[in-house]
Design a protein around this motif. Structure first.
Motif, PDB file in Angstrom:
ATOM      1  N   LEU A  41       0.797  -1.229   0.000  1.00 17.04           N
ATOM      2  CA  LEU A  41       0.000   0.000   0.000  1.00 17.04           C
ATOM      3  C   LEU A  41       0.829   1.278   0.000  1.00 17.04           C
ATOM      4  N   VAL A  42       1.763   1.385   0.908  1.00 18.19           N
ATOM      5  CA  VAL A  42       2.489   2.643   1.091  1.00 18.19           C
ATOM      6  C   VAL A  42       3.430   2.931  -0.082  1.00 18.19           C
ATOM      7  N   PHE A  43       4.264   1.977  -0.459  1.00 13.81           N
ATOM      8  CA  PHE A  43       5.233   2.222  -1.531  1.00 13.81           C
ATOM      9  C   PHE A  43       4.566   2.521  -2.867  1.00 13.81           C
ATOM     10  N   PRO A  44       3.572   1.726  -3.300  1.00 14.11           N
ATOM     11  CA  PRO A  44       2.920   2.052  -4.578  1.00 14.11           C
ATOM     12  C   PRO A  44       2.232   3.414  -4.557  1.00 14.11           C
ATOM     13  N   LEU A  45       1.607   3.754  -3.446  1.00 11.49           N
ATOM     14  CA  LEU A  45       0.945   5.054  -3.348  1.00 11.49           C
ATOM     15  C   LEU A  45       1.977   6.184  -3.419  1.00 11.49           C
ATOM     16  N   ALA A  46       3.083   6.026  -2.718  1.00  6.01           N
ATOM     17  CA  ALA A  46       4.134   7.053  -2.746  1.00  6.01           C
ATOM     18  C   ALA A  46       4.704   7.207  -4.159  1.00  6.01           C
ATOM     19  N   GLU A  47       4.897   6.091  -4.863  1.00  4.77           N
ATOM     20  CA  GLU A  47       5.408   6.172  -6.231  1.00  4.77           C
ATOM     21  C   GLU A  47       4.416   6.872  -7.150  1.00  4.77           C
ATOM     22  N   GLU A  48       3.137   6.560  -7.015  1.00 11.04           N
ATOM     23  CA  GLU A  48       2.133   7.209  -7.857  1.00 11.04           C
ATOM     24  C   GLU A  48       2.098   8.713  -7.601  1.00 11.04           C
ATOM     25  N   LEU A  49       2.147   9.101  -6.349  1.00  9.77           N
ATOM     26  CA  LEU A  49       2.147  10.528  -6.028  1.00  9.77           C
ATOM     27  C   LEU A  49       3.391  11.213  -6.580  1.00  9.77           C
ATOM     28  N   ALA A  50       4.529  10.555  -6.466  1.00 10.28           N
ATOM     29  CA  ALA A  50       5.779  11.162  -6.922  1.00 10.28           C
ATOM     30  C   ALA A  50       5.870  11.245  -8.445  1.00 10.28           C
ATOM     31  N   PHE A  51       5.542  10.167  -9.122  1.00  8.64           N
ATOM     32  CA  PHE A  51       5.762  10.122 -10.570  1.00  8.64           C
ATOM     33  C   PHE A  51       4.591  10.646 -11.383  1.00  8.64           C
ATOM     34  N   ARG A  52       3.375  10.365 -10.996  1.00 13.13           N
ATOM     35  CA  ARG A  52       2.229  10.824 -11.780  1.00 13.13           C
ATOM     36  C   ARG A  52       1.686  12.155 -11.271  1.00 13.13           C
ATOM     37  N   GLN A  53       1.459  12.275  -9.986  1.00 14.31           N
ATOM     38  CA  GLN A  53       0.869  13.503  -9.461  1.00 14.31           C
ATOM     39  C   GLN A  53       1.848  14.676  -9.443  1.00 14.31           C
ATOM     40  N   TYR A  54       3.133  14.391  -9.327  1.00 17.49           N
ATOM     41  CA  TYR A  54       4.091  15.499  -9.289  1.00 17.49           C
ATOM     42  C   TYR A  54       4.978  15.555 -10.535  1.00 17.49           C
ATOM     43  N   LEU A  55       5.799  14.539 -10.770  1.00 14.50           N
ATOM     44  CA  LEU A  55       6.844  14.643 -11.789  1.00 14.50           C
ATOM     45  C   LEU A  55       6.290  14.899 -13.194  1.00 14.50           C
ATOM     46  N   MET A  56       5.290  14.144 -13.614  1.00 12.25           N
ATOM     47  CA  MET A  56       4.742  14.370 -14.965  1.00 12.25           C
ATOM     48  C   MET A  56       4.194  15.788 -15.098  1.00 12.25           C
ATOM     49  N   ARG A  57       3.514  16.252 -14.064  1.00 15.25           N
ATOM     50  CA  ARG A  57       2.944  17.601 -14.113  1.00 15.25           C
ATOM     51  C   ARG A  57       4.038  18.656 -14.052  1.00 15.25           C
ATOM     52  N   ARG A  58       5.065  18.421 -13.237  1.00 15.72           N
ATOM     53  CA  ARG A  58       6.164  19.389 -13.086  1.00 15.72           C
ATOM     54  C   ARG A  58       6.978  19.497 -14.373  1.00 15.72           C
ATOM     55  N   LEU A  59       7.177  18.382 -15.064  1.00 15.33           N
ATOM     56  CA  LEU A  59       7.904  18.412 -16.332  1.00 15.33           C
ATOM     57  C   LEU A  59       7.100  19.103 -17.427  1.00 15.33           C
ATOM     58  N   SER A  60       5.792  19.183 -17.255  1.00 16.73           N
ATOM     59  CA  SER A  60       4.931  19.848 -18.236  1.00 16.73           C
ATOM     60  C   SER A  60       4.865  21.351 -18.022  1.00 16.73           C
ATOM     61  N   ASN A  61       4.955  21.777 -16.753  1.00 18.38           N
ATOM     62  CA  ASN A  61       4.796  23.193 -16.450  1.00 18.38           C
ATOM     63  C   ASN A  61       5.385  23.465 -15.067  1.00 18.38           C
ATOM     64  N   ALA A  62       6.069  24.581 -14.920  1.00 18.85           N
ATOM     65  CA  ALA A  62       6.640  24.944 -13.621  1.00 18.85           C
ATOM     66  C   ALA A  62       5.546  25.130 -12.573  1.00 18.85           C
ATOM     67  N   ASP A  63       4.380  25.576 -12.987  1.00 15.33           N
ATOM     68  CA  ASP A  63       3.245  25.707 -12.078  1.00 15.33           C
ATOM     69  C   ASP A  63       2.497  24.362 -12.080  1.00 15.33           C
ATOM     70  N   TRP A  64       3.155  23.324 -11.572  1.00 16.28           N
ATOM     71  CA  TRP A  64       2.679  21.953 -11.690  1.00 16.28           C
ATOM     72  C   TRP A  64       1.333  21.713 -11.032  1.00 16.28           C
ATOM     73  N   PHE A  65       1.026  22.457  -9.997  1.00 15.08           N
ATOM     74  CA  PHE A  65      -0.225  22.214  -9.258  1.00 15.08           C
ATOM     75  C   PHE A  65      -1.453  22.516 -10.113  1.00 15.08           C
ATOM     76  N   SER A  66      -1.311  23.409 -11.067  1.00 13.45           N
ATOM     77  CA  SER A  66      -2.461  23.791 -11.891  1.00 13.45           C
ATOM     78  C   SER A  66      -2.598  22.940 -13.165  1.00 13.45           C
ATOM     79  N   VAL A  67      -1.660  22.023 -13.413  1.00 13.13           N
ATOM     80  CA  VAL A  67      -1.691  21.219 -14.637  1.00 13.13           C
ATOM     81  C   VAL A  67      -2.694  20.081 -14.487  1.00 13.13           C
TER      82      VAL A  67
END
Length: 100
Positions: free
Chosen positions: A33-59
């Motif tokens: 539970l913990v590791f997969p959730l942490a990976e999803e948050l890191a790679f999909r919720q943050y990294l993909m959005r951050r690489l798309s736009n510096a204002d990642w929270f709004s992507v």
């Protein structure tokens, strides 16, 4: 050896006297539970959005670039022992995220 300097999972043994049921359950809940959730948050919720736009929270997922999808998939894969399979899995997870 583990990529990030932690212990190699193949070298982790039960403590002397064996695992307690609670210790065994806690360790496996983390793996499941913990590791997969942490990976999803890191790679999909943050990294993909951050690489798309510096204002990642709004992507929104539909505005993520294909380059960001590709780079986050490769980064995800490189953090795993079976990097080819993990890169493919990361790409699939990323596509699922883009389609939601």
């Amino acid at each position: 050896p583990a990529l990030l300097g932690g212990p190699d999972p193949r070298e982790i043994h039960a403590p002397e006297g064996g695992w307690t049921p609670l210790g065994f359950a806690a360790r496996h809940l983390g793996y499941l539970l913990v590791f997969p959730l942490a990976e999803e948050l890191a790679f999909r919720q943050y990294l993909m959005r951050r690489l798309s736009n510096a204002d990642w929270f709004s992507v929104e997922p539909r505005h993520i670039t294909m380059l960001a999808w590709f780079l986050s998939s490769v980064a995800f894969g490189l953090l795993h022992t079976h990097w080819v399979a993990a890169t493919i899995a990361g790409a699939i997870y990323g596509l699922l995220y883009l389609r939601r």
